[in-house]
Design a protein around this motif. Structure first.
Motif: not given
Length: 456
Positions: A159-163
Protein backbone atom coordinates in the motif's frame (compact mmCIF):
# COMPACT_ATOMS: atom_id res chain seq x y z
CA UNK A 1 24.96 0.46 56.88
CA UNK A 2 27.13 0.64 53.75
CA UNK A 3 24.53 2.76 51.88
CA UNK A 4 24.31 5.19 54.78
CA UNK A 5 28.08 5.75 54.73
CA UNK A 6 28.50 6.41 51.03
CA UNK A 7 28.32 9.96 49.72
CA UNK A 8 26.13 9.30 46.68
CA UNK A 9 22.43 8.59 46.28
CA UNK A 10 22.80 5.40 44.21
CA UNK A 11 25.23 3.71 41.80
CA UNK A 12 24.34 3.26 38.12
CA UNK A 13 26.27 1.09 35.70
CA UNK A 14 25.62 2.56 32.24
CA UNK A 15 26.26 0.00 29.49
CA UNK A 16 26.64 1.28 25.92
CA UNK A 17 26.59 -0.30 22.49
CA UNK A 18 30.15 0.16 21.14
CA UNK A 19 29.76 2.96 18.59
CA UNK A 20 30.26 6.69 19.09
CA UNK A 21 26.67 7.51 18.16
CA UNK A 22 25.43 5.32 21.02
CA UNK A 23 28.12 6.15 23.57
CA UNK A 24 27.78 9.96 23.34
CA UNK A 25 24.13 10.30 24.45
CA UNK A 26 24.58 7.74 27.22
CA UNK A 27 27.74 9.46 28.43
CA UNK A 28 25.90 12.78 28.47
CA UNK A 29 23.01 11.25 30.41
CA UNK A 30 25.59 9.89 32.86
CA UNK A 31 26.80 13.44 33.50
CA UNK A 32 23.22 14.50 34.28
CA UNK A 33 22.88 11.64 36.77
CA UNK A 34 26.19 12.50 38.40
CA UNK A 35 25.11 16.14 38.74
CA UNK A 36 22.10 14.92 40.70
CA UNK A 37 24.16 12.86 43.13
CA UNK A 38 24.24 9.47 41.40
CA UNK A 39 27.55 7.61 41.12
CA UNK A 40 28.01 6.45 37.52
CA UNK A 41 30.27 3.84 35.97
CA UNK A 42 30.24 3.80 32.17
CA UNK A 43 30.91 0.41 30.61
CA UNK A 44 31.74 -0.43 27.01
CA UNK A 45 33.87 -2.96 25.18
CA UNK A 46 37.61 -3.39 25.60
CA UNK A 47 38.23 -2.71 21.91
CA UNK A 48 36.35 0.60 21.93
CA UNK A 49 38.22 1.84 25.00
CA UNK A 50 41.49 1.12 23.17
CA UNK A 51 40.40 3.20 20.16
CA UNK A 52 38.96 6.20 22.02
CA UNK A 53 41.04 9.35 21.60
CA UNK A 54 39.89 10.81 24.91
CA UNK A 55 37.34 10.39 27.70
CA UNK A 56 37.06 13.66 29.58
CA UNK A 57 35.39 14.40 32.89
CA UNK A 58 34.91 12.46 36.09
CA UNK A 59 32.86 9.53 34.78
CA UNK A 60 34.71 6.29 35.52
CA UNK A 61 35.01 3.91 32.54
CA UNK A 62 35.10 0.13 32.89
CA UNK A 63 35.16 -2.55 30.21
CA UNK A 64 33.36 -5.73 29.30
CA UNK A 65 34.23 -8.05 26.44
CA UNK A 66 32.38 -8.57 23.18
CA UNK A 67 34.56 -11.56 22.37
CA UNK A 68 36.64 -9.55 19.90
CA UNK A 69 38.91 -7.51 22.16
CA UNK A 70 41.59 -6.77 19.55
CA UNK A 71 39.49 -5.70 16.57
CA UNK A 72 35.84 -5.41 17.56
CA UNK A 73 33.17 -6.11 14.96
CA UNK A 74 35.74 -5.90 12.12
CA UNK A 75 37.27 -9.15 13.38
CA UNK A 76 33.99 -11.06 13.26
CA UNK A 77 33.12 -13.19 10.24
CA UNK A 78 29.72 -11.48 10.05
CA UNK A 79 27.48 -9.03 11.91
CA UNK A 80 25.36 -11.97 13.03
CA UNK A 81 28.42 -13.78 14.42
CA UNK A 82 29.50 -10.62 16.24
CA UNK A 83 26.13 -10.07 17.90
CA UNK A 84 25.84 -13.72 18.94
CA UNK A 85 29.32 -13.70 20.47
CA UNK A 86 28.72 -10.30 22.09
CA UNK A 87 25.64 -11.61 23.87
CA UNK A 88 27.41 -14.75 25.09
CA UNK A 89 30.66 -13.14 26.27
CA UNK A 90 29.11 -9.79 27.17
CA UNK A 91 26.61 -11.39 29.54
CA UNK A 92 29.38 -13.21 31.39
CA UNK A 93 31.72 -10.23 31.65
CA UNK A 94 28.93 -7.82 32.61
CA UNK A 95 27.98 -10.04 35.54
CA UNK A 96 31.65 -10.22 36.57
CA UNK A 97 31.97 -6.44 36.37
CA UNK A 98 28.97 -5.93 38.66
CA UNK A 99 30.50 -8.45 41.08
CA UNK A 100 33.87 -6.66 40.95
CA UNK A 101 32.32 -3.26 41.68
CA UNK A 102 30.49 -4.77 44.64
CA UNK A 103 33.73 -6.17 46.04
CA UNK A 104 35.28 -2.70 45.69
CA UNK A 105 32.62 -1.26 47.98
CA UNK A 106 30.49 0.27 45.20
CA UNK A 107 27.56 -2.12 44.76
CA UNK A 108 25.52 -1.45 41.64
CA UNK A 109 21.90 -0.40 42.22
CA UNK A 110 20.87 -0.08 38.58
CA UNK A 111 22.01 -1.10 35.12
CA UNK A 112 21.09 1.45 32.45
CA UNK A 113 21.64 -0.45 29.22
CA UNK A 114 21.55 0.45 25.55
CA UNK A 115 18.37 -0.94 23.98
CA UNK A 116 20.55 -2.76 21.41
CA UNK A 117 21.73 -5.00 24.29
CA UNK A 118 18.49 -6.45 25.73
CA UNK A 119 20.37 -9.34 27.30
CA UNK A 120 21.74 -6.87 29.86
CA UNK A 121 18.26 -6.68 31.38
CA UNK A 122 18.36 -10.43 32.02
CA UNK A 123 21.61 -9.92 33.94
CA UNK A 124 20.11 -7.04 35.94
CA UNK A 125 17.12 -9.17 36.93
CA UNK A 126 19.32 -12.13 37.81
CA UNK A 127 21.42 -9.91 40.06
CA UNK A 128 18.40 -8.22 41.65
CA UNK A 129 19.14 -4.66 40.50
CA UNK A 130 17.01 -2.13 38.66
CA UNK A 131 17.05 -2.49 34.86
CA UNK A 132 16.55 0.67 32.79
CA UNK A 133 16.45 0.48 29.01
CA UNK A 134 17.99 3.50 27.21
CA UNK A 135 16.83 4.24 23.66
CA UNK A 136 19.29 6.22 21.55
CA UNK A 137 16.80 6.59 18.69
CA UNK A 138 13.54 8.53 18.45
CA UNK A 139 10.26 7.40 19.95
CA UNK A 140 8.78 7.39 16.44
CA UNK A 141 11.34 4.84 15.26
CA UNK A 142 11.10 2.79 18.45
CA UNK A 143 7.33 2.59 17.97
CA UNK A 144 7.78 1.27 14.42
CA UNK A 145 10.24 -1.43 15.48
CA UNK A 146 8.00 -2.48 18.38
CA UNK A 147 5.05 -2.93 16.03
CA UNK A 148 7.18 -5.08 13.74
CA UNK A 149 8.38 -7.19 16.69
CA UNK A 150 4.78 -7.72 17.84
CA UNK A 151 3.71 -8.79 14.37
CA UNK A 152 1.30 -5.88 14.16
CA UNK A 153 2.95 -4.37 11.08
CA UNK A 154 2.88 -6.82 8.21
CA UNK A 155 6.02 -7.13 6.11
CA UNK A 156 6.81 -6.63 3.31
CA UNK A 157 4.95 -3.35 3.30
CA UNK A 158 1.91 -3.09 1.04
CA UNK A 159 0.00 0.00 0.00
CA UNK A 160 0.91 3.67 -0.39
CA UNK A 161 1.11 4.56 3.32
CA UNK A 162 1.64 3.14 6.79
CA UNK A 163 -0.64 4.18 9.66
CA UNK A 164 0.57 3.64 13.23
CA UNK A 165 -0.64 5.15 16.54
CA UNK A 166 1.05 8.41 17.47
CA UNK A 167 2.67 8.89 14.06
CA UNK A 168 1.75 10.86 10.94
CA UNK A 169 0.91 8.84 7.79
CA UNK A 170 4.21 7.47 6.49
CA UNK A 171 5.10 6.49 2.94
CA UNK A 172 7.01 3.19 2.72
CA UNK A 173 10.15 5.22 1.89
CA UNK A 174 9.73 7.12 5.18
CA UNK A 175 10.19 3.91 7.15
CA UNK A 176 13.54 2.74 8.53
CA UNK A 177 15.57 1.19 5.72
CA UNK A 178 15.56 -2.31 7.23
CA UNK A 179 11.77 -2.31 6.88
CA UNK A 180 11.43 -0.47 3.57
CA UNK A 181 14.15 -2.55 1.88
CA UNK A 182 13.33 -5.81 3.61
CA UNK A 183 16.25 -8.23 3.70
CA UNK A 184 18.91 -5.58 3.10
CA UNK A 185 20.72 -6.19 6.41
CA UNK A 186 19.05 -9.22 8.04
CA UNK A 187 21.30 -9.35 11.12
CA UNK A 188 20.81 -5.64 11.85
CA UNK A 189 17.07 -5.99 11.22
CA UNK A 190 16.96 -8.65 13.94
CA UNK A 191 19.01 -6.39 16.23
CA UNK A 192 16.74 -3.34 15.94
CA UNK A 193 13.50 -5.32 16.16
CA UNK A 194 14.57 -7.58 19.03
CA UNK A 195 15.78 -4.66 21.18
CA UNK A 196 12.27 -4.64 22.69
CA UNK A 197 11.97 -8.42 23.08
CA UNK A 198 11.90 -8.24 26.90
CA UNK A 199 10.87 -4.60 27.38
CA UNK A 200 7.95 -5.63 29.59
CA UNK A 201 10.50 -6.63 32.27
CA UNK A 202 12.25 -3.23 32.30
CA UNK A 203 11.73 -1.02 35.34
CA UNK A 204 12.26 2.10 33.22
CA UNK A 205 12.41 2.98 29.54
CA UNK A 206 14.46 6.15 28.98
CA UNK A 207 14.48 7.83 25.58
CA UNK A 208 16.84 10.46 24.17
CA UNK A 209 14.13 12.87 23.02
CA UNK A 210 11.91 15.43 24.71
CA UNK A 211 8.19 15.34 25.27
CA UNK A 212 7.28 18.44 23.27
CA UNK A 213 9.08 17.11 20.19
CA UNK A 214 7.20 13.79 19.96
CA UNK A 215 4.17 14.40 22.14
CA UNK A 216 1.66 12.09 20.41
CA UNK A 217 3.91 9.06 20.09
CA UNK A 218 5.30 9.54 23.61
CA UNK A 219 1.76 9.54 25.00
CA UNK A 220 1.00 6.37 23.05
CA UNK A 221 4.15 4.44 24.07
CA UNK A 222 3.72 5.52 27.71
CA UNK A 223 0.53 3.41 27.73
CA UNK A 224 2.67 0.35 26.91
CA UNK A 225 5.98 0.97 28.72
CA UNK A 226 7.23 2.91 31.78
CA UNK A 227 8.58 5.54 29.37
CA UNK A 228 10.35 8.76 30.34
CA UNK A 229 11.92 11.27 27.93
CA UNK A 230 15.30 12.53 29.16
CA UNK A 231 16.79 14.44 26.22
CA UNK A 232 18.15 16.07 24.27
CA UNK A 233 21.43 14.77 25.67
CA UNK A 234 23.71 17.59 24.57
CA UNK A 235 26.52 19.07 26.65
CA UNK A 236 25.06 21.53 29.12
CA UNK A 237 26.79 24.62 27.73
CA UNK A 238 24.57 24.46 24.63
CA UNK A 239 21.30 24.19 26.56
CA UNK A 240 20.77 24.94 30.26
CA UNK A 241 24.40 25.74 31.25
CA UNK A 242 23.90 24.11 34.66
CA UNK A 243 26.82 21.66 34.38
CA UNK A 244 30.00 23.65 34.77
CA UNK A 245 32.62 23.17 32.03
CA UNK A 246 30.39 20.68 30.16
CA UNK A 247 31.36 21.86 26.68
CA UNK A 248 31.54 18.61 24.73
CA UNK A 249 30.69 14.95 25.05
CA UNK A 250 34.20 14.24 26.23
CA UNK A 251 34.72 11.22 24.02
CA UNK A 252 36.48 11.24 20.65
CA UNK A 253 36.99 8.28 18.34
CA UNK A 254 38.16 10.61 15.55
CA UNK A 255 40.50 13.53 16.09
CA UNK A 256 38.77 16.79 15.14
CA UNK A 257 40.56 19.52 13.20
CA UNK A 258 39.18 22.15 15.55
CA UNK A 259 41.50 25.09 14.99
CA UNK A 260 41.23 25.02 11.19
CA UNK A 261 37.43 24.74 11.28
CA UNK A 262 36.83 27.53 13.76
CA UNK A 263 39.38 29.89 12.19
CA UNK A 264 37.69 29.41 8.82
CA UNK A 265 34.19 30.02 10.22
CA UNK A 266 35.28 33.06 12.21
CA UNK A 267 36.10 34.91 8.98
CA UNK A 268 32.62 34.41 7.47
CA UNK A 269 29.43 36.52 7.69
CA UNK A 270 26.49 35.32 9.80
CA UNK A 271 24.49 32.39 8.39
CA UNK A 272 26.57 32.30 5.20
CA UNK A 273 28.04 28.79 5.42
CA UNK A 274 26.72 25.31 4.70
CA UNK A 275 27.95 22.58 7.04
CA UNK A 276 28.01 19.07 5.54
CA UNK A 277 28.51 15.87 7.52
CA UNK A 278 27.22 12.31 7.33
CA UNK A 279 28.37 11.17 10.74
CA UNK A 280 30.80 8.51 11.90
CA UNK A 281 29.45 5.45 10.05
CA UNK A 282 27.70 6.33 6.77
CA UNK A 283 29.60 5.40 3.60
CA UNK A 284 28.41 7.22 0.49
CA UNK A 285 28.86 5.76 -2.97
CA UNK A 286 31.44 7.42 -5.22
CA UNK A 287 28.72 8.76 -7.52
CA UNK A 288 26.84 10.34 -4.62
CA UNK A 289 29.93 12.07 -3.28
CA UNK A 290 30.70 13.43 -6.74
CA UNK A 291 27.15 14.78 -7.18
CA UNK A 292 27.23 16.30 -3.70
CA UNK A 293 30.58 17.93 -4.43
CA UNK A 294 29.45 19.62 -7.63
CA UNK A 295 26.14 20.61 -6.05
CA UNK A 296 28.00 22.39 -3.27
CA UNK A 297 30.17 24.17 -5.79
CA UNK A 298 27.15 25.19 -7.90
CA UNK A 299 25.37 26.65 -4.85
CA UNK A 300 28.13 29.29 -4.68
CA UNK A 301 27.85 29.15 -0.87
CA UNK A 302 30.68 28.80 1.61
CA UNK A 303 30.82 25.18 2.79
CA UNK A 304 32.55 23.15 5.49
CA UNK A 305 32.46 19.48 4.52
CA UNK A 306 33.48 16.59 6.77
CA UNK A 307 34.86 13.76 4.65
CA UNK A 308 36.34 11.02 6.82
CA UNK A 309 39.83 9.84 5.87
CA UNK A 310 38.41 6.54 4.65
CA UNK A 311 36.16 8.44 2.21
CA UNK A 312 38.62 11.02 0.85
CA UNK A 313 39.56 9.00 -2.25
CA UNK A 314 35.94 9.32 -3.47
CA UNK A 315 36.20 13.10 -3.89
CA UNK A 316 36.40 14.35 -7.51
CA UNK A 317 39.94 14.98 -8.70
CA UNK A 318 41.14 18.51 -7.90
CA UNK A 319 37.82 19.36 -6.20
CA UNK A 320 39.45 20.61 -2.99
CA UNK A 321 41.83 22.86 -4.90
CA UNK A 322 39.14 24.17 -7.26
CA UNK A 323 36.84 25.15 -4.39
CA UNK A 324 39.41 26.39 -1.88
CA UNK A 325 38.10 29.98 -1.99
CA UNK A 326 34.62 28.89 -0.92
CA UNK A 327 35.08 25.56 0.77
CA UNK A 328 36.99 23.72 3.48
CA UNK A 329 37.16 19.92 3.53
CA UNK A 330 38.27 18.26 6.78
CA UNK A 331 38.41 14.67 8.01
CA UNK A 332 36.55 15.44 11.25
CA UNK A 333 35.36 18.48 13.16
CA UNK A 334 33.86 19.51 16.52
CA UNK A 335 30.25 19.32 15.32
CA UNK A 336 28.61 21.08 18.25
CA UNK A 337 30.98 24.03 18.01
CA UNK A 338 30.35 24.24 14.29
CA UNK A 339 26.55 24.01 14.50
CA UNK A 340 26.47 26.69 17.21
CA UNK A 341 28.67 29.08 15.22
CA UNK A 342 27.00 32.23 13.91
CA UNK A 343 28.39 31.66 10.40
CA UNK A 344 26.49 28.37 9.88
CA UNK A 345 23.11 28.80 8.19
CA UNK A 346 22.36 25.29 6.98
CA UNK A 347 23.27 21.67 7.77
CA UNK A 348 23.37 19.02 5.02
CA UNK A 349 22.95 15.86 7.10
CA UNK A 350 22.22 12.14 6.94
CA UNK A 351 19.69 12.70 9.75
CA UNK A 352 21.21 10.33 12.26
CA UNK A 353 19.31 10.90 15.49
CA UNK A 354 22.21 12.53 17.33
CA UNK A 355 22.90 14.96 14.48
CA UNK A 356 19.19 15.70 14.12
CA UNK A 357 18.81 16.49 17.82
CA UNK A 358 21.95 18.62 17.80
CA UNK A 359 20.78 20.72 14.85
CA UNK A 360 17.30 21.03 16.30
CA UNK A 361 18.62 22.03 19.72
CA UNK A 362 20.90 24.65 18.18
CA UNK A 363 18.30 25.98 15.75
CA UNK A 364 20.08 25.06 12.50
CA UNK A 365 17.88 24.34 9.42
CA UNK A 366 18.59 21.02 7.71
CA UNK A 367 18.86 19.59 4.22
CA UNK A 368 18.03 15.95 4.83
CA UNK A 369 19.92 13.30 2.84
CA UNK A 370 19.10 10.07 4.72
CA UNK A 371 21.23 7.01 3.92
CA UNK A 372 19.91 4.03 5.87
CA UNK A 373 18.56 2.72 9.24
CA UNK A 374 16.31 5.27 11.08
CA UNK A 375 17.39 8.26 8.99
CA UNK A 376 14.46 8.30 6.54
CA UNK A 377 11.97 8.49 9.39
CA UNK A 378 13.94 11.29 11.03
CA UNK A 379 14.07 13.14 7.70
CA UNK A 380 10.29 12.85 7.37
CA UNK A 381 9.88 14.51 10.76
CA UNK A 382 12.46 17.22 10.02
CA UNK A 383 10.53 18.32 6.93
CA UNK A 384 6.86 17.53 7.51
CA UNK A 385 6.40 17.39 11.30
CA UNK A 386 8.85 19.92 12.72
CA UNK A 387 9.09 22.09 9.59
CA UNK A 388 12.76 22.89 10.02
CA UNK A 389 14.27 21.56 6.82
CA UNK A 390 13.85 20.13 3.35
CA UNK A 391 14.47 16.61 2.11
CA UNK A 392 16.66 16.18 -0.96
CA UNK A 393 14.92 13.93 -3.47
CA UNK A 394 16.75 10.95 -4.94
CA UNK A 395 16.52 9.87 -8.57
CA UNK A 396 15.57 6.39 -9.76
CA UNK A 397 19.10 5.18 -8.95
CA UNK A 398 18.83 6.41 -5.36
CA UNK A 399 21.25 9.30 -5.96
CA UNK A 400 20.66 12.93 -5.01
CA UNK A 401 21.85 14.83 -8.07
CA UNK A 402 23.90 18.03 -8.02
CA UNK A 403 20.98 20.19 -9.19
CA UNK A 404 18.87 18.94 -6.27
CA UNK A 405 21.67 19.61 -3.79
CA UNK A 406 22.02 23.15 -5.11
CA UNK A 407 18.23 23.71 -5.09
CA UNK A 408 17.79 22.53 -1.47
CA UNK A 409 20.65 24.66 -0.18
CA UNK A 410 19.35 27.74 -1.97
CA UNK A 411 15.80 27.09 -0.77
CA UNK A 412 16.93 27.32 2.85
CA UNK A 413 19.61 29.99 2.47
CA UNK A 414 17.86 32.31 -0.02
CA UNK A 415 14.28 31.20 -0.68
CA UNK A 416 10.98 32.42 0.78
CA UNK A 417 10.42 29.05 2.41
CA UNK A 418 13.75 29.42 4.17
CA UNK A 419 12.38 32.18 6.40
CA UNK A 420 9.61 29.93 7.71
CA UNK A 421 12.08 27.10 8.25
CA UNK A 422 14.38 29.42 10.21
CA UNK A 423 11.48 30.55 12.42
CA UNK A 424 10.57 26.94 13.15
CA UNK A 425 14.21 26.14 13.90
CA UNK A 426 14.34 28.96 16.44
CA UNK A 427 11.14 27.70 18.07
CA UNK A 428 12.47 24.17 18.50
CA UNK A 429 15.76 25.49 19.85
CA UNK A 430 13.88 27.24 22.65
CA UNK A 431 11.68 24.22 23.39
CA UNK A 432 14.74 21.93 23.58
CA UNK A 433 16.36 24.28 26.06
CA UNK A 434 13.19 24.49 28.16
CA UNK A 435 12.96 20.69 28.32
CA UNK A 436 16.32 20.35 30.11
CA UNK A 437 16.05 23.54 32.17
CA UNK A 438 15.29 23.03 35.85
CA UNK A 439 11.68 21.92 36.08
CA UNK A 440 11.42 21.19 32.32
CA UNK A 441 9.87 17.97 31.05
CA UNK A 442 13.15 16.05 30.69
CA UNK A 443 14.65 17.41 33.90
CA UNK A 444 11.54 16.33 35.87
CA UNK A 445 11.82 12.83 34.42
CA UNK A 446 15.51 12.53 35.29
CA UNK A 447 14.80 13.75 38.82
CA UNK A 448 12.00 11.18 39.19
CA UNK A 449 14.37 8.43 38.03
CA UNK A 450 17.07 9.57 40.47
CA UNK A 451 14.63 9.83 43.38
CA UNK A 452 13.29 6.32 42.82
CA UNK A 453 16.83 4.92 42.66
CA UNK A 454 17.77 6.66 45.87
CA UNK A 455 14.93 4.86 47.64
CA UNK A 456 15.53 1.47 46.01
Amino acid sequence: MEKEMRNYRAHCLVLTYPTQGHINPMLQFSKRLEHKGIKVTLATTQFIVKTIQEVAGSIKVETISDGYDEGGIADAESVEAYLTRFQEVGSQTLAKLVEKLGHQGCPVDCIVYDSFLPWALDIAKKLGVVGALFCTQSCAVNNIYYYVMQGLLELPLAGPEVLLPGLPPLAPSDMPSFIYVLGSYPAVFDLVVNQFSNVEKADWVLCNTFYELEEKVVDWIAKLWPLRTIGPTLPSIYLDKRLEDDKDYGLHMFKPNTSACMKWLNDLPNESAVYVSFGSLAELENEQIEELAWGLKASKKNFLWVVRASEEAKLPKNFVEETSEKGLVVSWCPQLEVLSHKAVGCFVTHCGWNSTLEALSLGVPMVAMPQWTDQSTNAKCVMDVWGMGVRAEQDEKGVVRRAEVEHCIREIMDGDRGEEIKRNASKWRELAKEAVDEGGSSDRNIEEFVSKLAHF
